[in-house]
Design a protein around this motif. Sequence first.
Motif, PDB file in Angstrom:
ATOM      1  N   THR A 135       0.854  -1.203   0.000  1.00  0.00           N
ATOM      2  CA  THR A 135       0.000   0.000   0.000  1.00  0.00           C
ATOM      3  C   THR A 135       0.880   1.239   0.000  1.00  0.00           C
ATOM      4  OG1 THR A 135      -1.484  -1.255   1.401  1.00  0.00           O
ATOM      5  CG2 THR A 135      -1.958   1.087   1.188  1.00  0.00           C
ATOM      6  N   ASP A 136       1.935   1.198   0.828  1.00  0.00           N
ATOM      7  CA  ASP A 136       2.837   2.357   0.935  1.00  0.00           C
ATOM      8  C   ASP A 136       3.481   2.665  -0.407  1.00  0.00           C
ATOM      9  OD1 ASP A 136       4.082   4.271   2.830  1.00  0.00           O
ATOM     10  OD2 ASP A 136       5.917   3.308   2.117  1.00  0.00           O
TER      11      ASP A 136
ATOM     12  N   LEU B 208       0.886   4.094  -2.834  1.00  0.00           N
ATOM     13  CA  LEU B 208       0.562   5.482  -2.483  1.00  0.00           C
ATOM     14  C   LEU B 208       1.700   6.423  -2.887  1.00  0.00           C
ATOM     15  CD1 LEU B 208      -1.029   4.979   1.066  1.00  0.00           C
ATOM     16  CD2 LEU B 208      -2.197   5.833  -0.977  1.00  0.00           C
ATOM     17  N   ALA B 209       2.948   5.965  -2.670  1.00  0.00           N
ATOM     18  CA  ALA B 209       4.106   6.800  -3.023  1.00  0.00           C
ATOM     19  C   ALA B 209       4.136   7.034  -4.533  1.00  0.00           C
ATOM     20  CB  ALA B 209       5.390   6.125  -2.547  1.00  0.00           C
TER      21      ALA B 209
ATOM     22  N   HIS C 146       1.323   9.435  -5.455  1.00  0.00           N
ATOM     23  CA  HIS C 146       1.677  10.778  -4.964  1.00  0.00           C
ATOM     24  C   HIS C 146       2.692  11.450  -5.900  1.00  0.00           C
ATOM     25  CE1 HIS C 146       1.870  13.772  -1.785  1.00  0.00           C
ATOM     26  NE2 HIS C 146       3.182  13.686  -1.704  1.00  0.00           N
TER      27      HIS C 146
ATOM     28  N   ALA D 185      -4.351  11.995  -1.682  1.00  0.00           N
ATOM     29  CA  ALA D 185      -3.290  10.971  -1.650  1.00  0.00           C
ATOM     30  C   ALA D 185      -2.330  11.259  -0.504  1.00  0.00           C
ATOM     31  CB  ALA D 185      -2.549  10.949  -2.980  1.00  0.00           C
TER      32      ALA D 185
ATOM     33  N   ARG E 128      -1.558   8.896   2.664  1.00  0.00           N
ATOM     34  CA  ARG E 128      -0.200   8.447   3.006  1.00  0.00           C
ATOM     35  C   ARG E 128       0.088   8.668   4.486  1.00  0.00           C
ATOM     36  NH1 ARG E 128       4.739   9.919  -0.871  1.00  0.00           N
ATOM     37  NH2 ARG E 128       5.607   8.052   0.092  1.00  0.00           N
TER      38      ARG E 128
ATOM     39  N   TYR F  38      -2.238   5.923   6.243  1.00  0.00           N
ATOM     40  CA  TYR F  38      -2.072   4.502   5.895  1.00  0.00           C
ATOM     41  C   TYR F  38      -0.675   4.161   5.389  1.00  0.00           C
ATOM     42  CZ  TYR F  38      -7.096   4.696   6.428  1.00  0.00           C
ATOM     43  OH  TYR F  38      -8.351   4.904   6.942  1.00  0.00           O
ATOM     44  N   GLY F  39       0.236   5.140   5.402  1.00  0.00           N
ATOM     45  CA  GLY F  39       1.609   4.880   4.967  1.00  0.00           C
ATOM     46  C   GLY F  39       2.341   4.033   6.010  1.00  0.00           C
TER      47      GLY F  39
END
Length: 153
Positions: A2-3, A6-7, A10, A58, A62, A65-66
């Motif tokens: 997920t991280d 998301l990165a 982003h 986003a 992050r 949930y990052g």
Amino acid sequence: MTDLALAIVHHLLVFGLAAVLAAELALMRPAAISPQTVRLLGRFDAAYGLLALAILAAGFIRVWYGAKGADFYLANHAFWAKIIAFGIVGLLSIEPTRRIAAWQKGTKADAAFVPPLAEIGRLRRLLLIEIHVFALIPIFAAAMARGVGHTAG
Ligand code: HEM
């Protein structure tokens, strides 16, 4: 996973926003302005608004949930400096957005409409300030990602 996702999202959104800002600056010149340019500026500005909202969403996803957890960011001055810089960029973009929207109406009412040159110069200066404040954001981002600016305790 997920991280990482998301990165990636982003970064793509951020580069998209930078590209749209650069395109707006390139079009916002007395020598470049024409009814077609005004229409293009309207489209870029709509994309700009959507990208900014998506980055905000986003970014906060992050934070929550990052991989590092929300506390890592919320207790960091560099994170808040980044948010403030993002907010200033947003505030600086209000006037160009309003004028560009007014120009769209102008071109709809009169196909040969061209905005006043003085107004183009004023908005160009605003866009330049906006781009310089925007440049601070990745600086704060790099600091916050490494825990620089973390408050003690
Ligand atoms: C146009 C605005 C923004 C730009 C240019 C930007 C830029 C960046 C960059 C370059 C990074 C990578 C930092 C690094 O790993 O060295 C990053 C990470 C990050 N950004 Fe943004 N960002 C923006 C908006 C936001 C917003 C609005 C938020 C939150 C509300 C946010 C939250 C985050 C988070 C949580 C990370 C992860 C940092 C880490 O790896 O620990 N960003 N941003």
